[in-house]
Design an enzyme around this catalytic site. Structure first.
Site: not given
Ligand code: ARG
Length: 466
Positions: A163, A284, A290, A297
């Site tokens: 979970h 980025s 970043k 992804e």
């Protein structure tokens, strides 16, 4: 849409009529993608032409001319010299037309005892077998990357989650080897799909068989097919093997997507468990600090298009009457796209796994600063004769108390434990992350000893897959 179906309709301008016929032909063209099967198409034609010659169905002179012509065409396609003509619709007609240019009338004998229906089914089966081999290999490379990394982390403790909550400690190698298992099933599915595709349809003709004394077994041998199809009507309309390929690809993408998701989470500042190599991340355009996990992804994102291809084909084939219908031309783009996607994604995942840095301290810390030893502490009471359910309640109360006091189990003294149950003894003070993993010494468990054995076995499996 008035006048759409009639070029001479008064309401239709000449330009619109021209556009209409252009549309009509564009709509049926497949050469911009089925040209990818040129090697398979030509190999199939060469085997067919040789068989026709051997059987005396065509003159051996013509066979020679046809084979030479086809060989020249293959070379032209290989070098990119070949001029593809979309007006000829598909790969098959492009090859045949060029063959006429090269060898003249003999070209007209190649299509004896054959139809584009059994031809395209043959090409697609050959292509799918090749794709299965490439996907299998890519899956094995990813398994190899996982095993190699796992081998270095047999003693690296990381929280195991259920979970998405820290549950019990495991060793990182065990977590990685869970993915090894998934990709092992994927590799097996690609191998099974190659077997499903390993049946020669050629010789089925348009759908009823052909009225010539052909030798299908010989053609099958030439093309490395294990078997020939048993029913001509089924053979020209069966695309199950593509559904199987798309199913195998979809499951592989599901596994890749789960792995990718974990890499995204693990590489976040919040987790800091891993650092992906620069090769698989990008900056980025606005936030200079970043490094985005783009590859992970995109693996996750591209899963959707592979599922889409599977759904698309399932829907295309439902309700098709026997036998060949042009709908079946819609089988190939999804197949090619899924193959490209799954193979590249497997390779990218292997690269990410091999190149990433593991922050073992962060992982151990995440396990330490948690209650992942709760089950083991309850098991300690069970060892003293307490029923597990009672032990569970005692430890649950204890952990609630700790949370209220802002401390962990590690900060409790033996007498603190004994306030929860007088059956606790010194043994409870010896429960650590390492003792907890070591205790799970069952087949399939996370005990380092078991994981080491699993890795040894995995390496043997990989050596056999080579
Ligand atoms: N381009 C067609 C396909 O991919 C080849 C078979 C065409 N057969 C036909 N009868 N029109 O399905």
């Amino acid at each position: 849409m008035s006048g759409q179906n009639n070029g001479s309709n008064e309401n239709t301008t000449p330009a619109a009529a021209a556009r209409g016929s252009e549309l009509a032909s564009d709509f049926t063209v497949s050469v911009h993608y089925d040209s990818r099967m040129y090697k398979e198409d030509i190999a199939g034609s060469i085997a067919h032409a040789r068989m026709l010659g051997r059987q005396g169905i065509i003159e051996s002179d013509d066979t020679e001319k046809i084979v030479d012509g086809l060989t020249t065409i293959a070379a032209e396609m290989e070098t990119g010299e070949f001029v593809w003509n979309p007006d000829l619709e598909d790969i098959h007609m492009n090859v045949e037309s060029r063959l006429y240019e090269l060898i003249g009338d003999a070209a007209g004998r190649l299509h004896t005892a054959r139809s584009r229906n059994d031809q395209v089914a043959t090409d697609t089966r050959l292509w799918t077998q090749g794709a299965c081999a490439r996907a299998f290999e890519a899956a094995v490379s990813l398994q190899t990357a996982l095993v190699n990394l796992a081998e270095q982390h047999i003693d690296t403790i990381v929280p195991g989650y259920t979970h998405m909550q820290r549950g019990q400690p495991v060793v990182l190698a065990h977590h990685l080897m869970a993915y090894f298992e998934m990709f092992d099933r994927d590799a097996t599915r690609f191998a099974q799909t190659a077997e499903s595709a390993d049946v020669l349809p050629l010789g089925s003709g348009a759908m009823a068989g052909v009225p010539y004394a052909i030798d299908r077994k010989w053609v099958a041998d030439q093309l490395d097919f294990d078997d020939i199809s048993r029913n001509s009507m089924d053979a020209v309309s069966d695309r199950d093997f593509i559904v199987e390929f798309l199913t195998a690809s979809s499951l592989a993408m599901a596994h890749l997507s789960r792995l990718a998701e974990e890499l995204v989470i693990w590489s976040s500042d919040e987790f800091g468990f891993i650092k992906l190599s620069d090769e698989y991340t990008s900056g980025s355009s606005i936030m200079p600090q970043k490094r985005n996990p783009d590859f992970a992804e995109l693996i996750r994102g591209k899963t959707g298009r592979v599922y889409g291809s599977l759904m698309g084909l399932l829907i295309t084939i439902k309700g098709l009457p026997l036998t060949y219908n042009r709908d079946l031309q819609e089988d190939k783009e999804g197949l090619f796209d899924a193959a490209d996607t799954v193979i590249t994604a497997l390779e990218a995942a292997a690269g990410m796994i091999s190149g990433m840095t593991i922050n073992a301290d962060r992982m151990r810390q995440a396990a330490s600063n948690s209650f992942v030893l709760a089950t083991d502490i309850a098991d300690h009471l069970v060892d003293k004769g307490v029923p597990f359910r009672e032990a569970y309640i005692a430890v649950s109360d204890l952990s609630k108390q700790c949370i209220a006091d802002g401390i962990g189990f590690g900060e409790l003294s033996l007498s603190d434990f004994q306030k929860a149950s007088d059956l606790f003894d010194e043994g409870v003070m010896e429960i650590t992350l390492d003792s907890a993993v070591a205790a799970r010494n069952v087949p399939g468990g996370t005990a380092p000893e078991r994981v080491r054995a699993a890795i040894t076995e995995a390496k043997q499996m990989l050596a056999e897959a080579e």
